[in-house]
Write an enzyme that holds these catalytic residues in place. Structure first.
Site, mmCIF file in Angstrom:
data_model
loop_
_atom_site.group_PDB
_atom_site.id
_atom_site.type_symbol
_atom_site.label_atom_id
_atom_site.label_comp_id
_atom_site.label_asym_id
_atom_site.label_seq_id
_atom_site.Cartn_x
_atom_site.Cartn_y
_atom_site.Cartn_z
ATOM 1 N N ASP A 256 0.867 -1.187 0.000
ATOM 2 C CA ASP A 256 0.000 0.000 0.000
ATOM 3 C C ASP A 256 0.895 1.226 0.000
ATOM 4 O O ASP A 256 1.924 1.265 0.684
ATOM 5 C CB ASP A 256 -0.896 0.013 1.236
ATOM 6 N N GLU B 151 -2.382 -1.530 -5.609
ATOM 7 C CA GLU B 151 -3.641 -0.895 -5.980
ATOM 8 C C GLU B 151 -3.538 -0.386 -7.407
ATOM 9 O O GLU B 151 -2.496 0.110 -7.825
ATOM 10 C CB GLU B 151 -3.935 0.286 -5.051
ATOM 11 N N ASP C 272 -1.962 1.999 7.045
ATOM 12 C CA ASP C 272 -1.266 1.550 5.831
ATOM 13 C C ASP C 272 -1.087 0.030 5.805
ATOM 14 O O ASP C 272 -1.156 -0.597 4.745
ATOM 15 C CB ASP C 272 0.110 2.234 5.726
#
Ligand SMILES: [Zn+2]
Length: 395
Positions: free
Chosen positions: A189, A273, A369
């Site tokens: 992330d 992502e 996170d």
């Protein structure tokens, strides 16, 4: 399977060769700018942007015209490659989802000067620490810091930070498709204080070194305004700024390479992502009719995203995993920061602040996170088990 890679070396041209390189680069830049102006004019008239074949015809015309007859001294291949680059830049701009900017004019001394020599085996030659180039350059020495392996298809000569460099594009044939030696998987992330946080809970690559450089660039830039334009001191200051920018770029690229190599060496699957940087940067401002909320906070985050070069990092992960036979999976970024990785409860209130997460249903608490990274990994597993869900495209 063929593996393609670029090998970059410092070039040591003689003063005559350096002068010739500057001329060649100047010609290429001229052609890019003039073709771009023609393209923009066509767009203005409501026509389609011309493709490469049309642009190549312009060059022939320019060579015949008196004002641009100096182009006959140029190396035609260099010019054609510039036009191909321009064509590619336009096509990328028109491809939905790529978020690529329209091509821009190249400024002398500001844009990167580079020329490409294609068809290397036919027109160029390599001999220990020197390379033979066409266009009146002859044998040019370069610093062979590592061996040039594989079949060279083309090479690019460019000016970076005041020095000429040569990049060889080489092709290496792999006998069998690679199989990744590891079995582990990891989710990454994008962090706020760190470049990335992984699903094991480890933060990676703080950006302090880059921040420091950024401040130094700002200071140096400010000093420039106190100097007389084009004076000797002004030029010295300009060169200082260019060197700092180069250094910042090196630090950043180096950081990304170290992290992407570690991640790809140790994990058969890396999950990230699927962020579209363009979307994230424009949404903060909002439109005139519907101004965005928390513009300032978002703008700060956006700047961080942009200058941390997430796309460059993703590019590295993509090819490094492909080389090793591993996988890079990009998952849609919805709810990754609001879902509890322990019980699956989704609620905006789970995310207490930018840094902390606390599940409103089961009470699981962790750094936001880390939660994001664990959710990204979980989503990637889900995606891989589903048949119809796409795996990150290899670009
Ligand atoms: Zn929970």
């Amino acid at each position: 399977m063929k593996r393609q890679l670029g090998l970059k070396y410092r070039l040591d041209p003689t003063p005559q060769q350096a002068a010739r390189l500057r001329v060649l680069a100047g010609h290429a830049r001229f052609v890019w700018n003039h073709a771009l102006a023609e393209c923009l004019a066509a767009r203005e008239r409501g026509e389609r942007v011309p493709r490469y074949a049309t642009m190549a015809g312009w060059v022939t015309t320019w060579k015949r015209q008196e004002a641009t007859a100096f182009l006959t001294e140029a190396y035609t291949d260099n010019l054609q490659q510039k036009l191909r680059d321009l064509d590619t830049a336009w096509q990328r701009h028109f491809t939905p989802g790529l978020a690529a900017d329209a091509p821009r004019f190249k400024k002398k001394g500001k844009s990167r000067d580079a020329i490409r020599f294609v068809n290397f085996p036919k027109y160029c030659r390599l001999d220990h620490r020197r390379v033979k180039l066409p266009a009146g350059l002859g044998w040019v020495r370069f610093r062979q810091s590592r061996p040039v392996e594989g079949r060279i298809t083309s090479c690019t000569v460019g000016l970076d930070g005041g020095h000429w460099h040569i990049s060889f594009q080489v092709e290496v044939e792999l006998a069998t498709p690679p199989r990744h030696p590891a079995t582990a998987a990891v989710g990454l992330d994008m962090g706020v204080a760190h470049f990335a946080v992984d699903s094991h809970g480890t933060p990676h690559a703080g950006r302090n070194s880059f921040r420091q450089l950024e401040q130094r660039i700002a200071t140096t830039q400010r000093r420039l305004t106190h100097k007389t334009r084009f004076s000797r001191n002004w030029k010295k200051q300009k060169a200082r700024i260019a060197r700092l920018h180069q250094k910042a770029a090196n630090v950043r690229r180096d950081t990304f390479h170290k992290l992407s190599t570690t991640m790809c060496n140790n994990h058969a699957m890396v999950a990230i992502e699927d962020l579209r940087v363009r979307n994230m940067t424009t949404s903060a401002k909002g439109s005139l009719a519907a101004p965005g909320k928390r513009v300032k906070q978002k703008a700060g985050l956006n700047k961080a995203i942009l200058d941390q070069g997430w796309f460059e990092f993703r590019r590295q992960l993509t090819y490094k995993q492909a080389w090793r036979g591993g996988l890079l999976v990009a998952v849609p970024p919805h709810h990754t920061s609001q879902t509890c990785p322990e019980c699956g409860h989704v609620e905006a209130a789970n995310r207490l602040s930018r840094a902390s997460f606390c599940c409103q249903a089961c009470g699981h608490a962790d750094h936001a996170d880390v939660v994001g990274a664990r959710n990204i990994l979980a989503k990637a597993h889900e995606q891989l088990s589903g048949q119809d869900l796409p795996v990150a495209p290899v670009k």
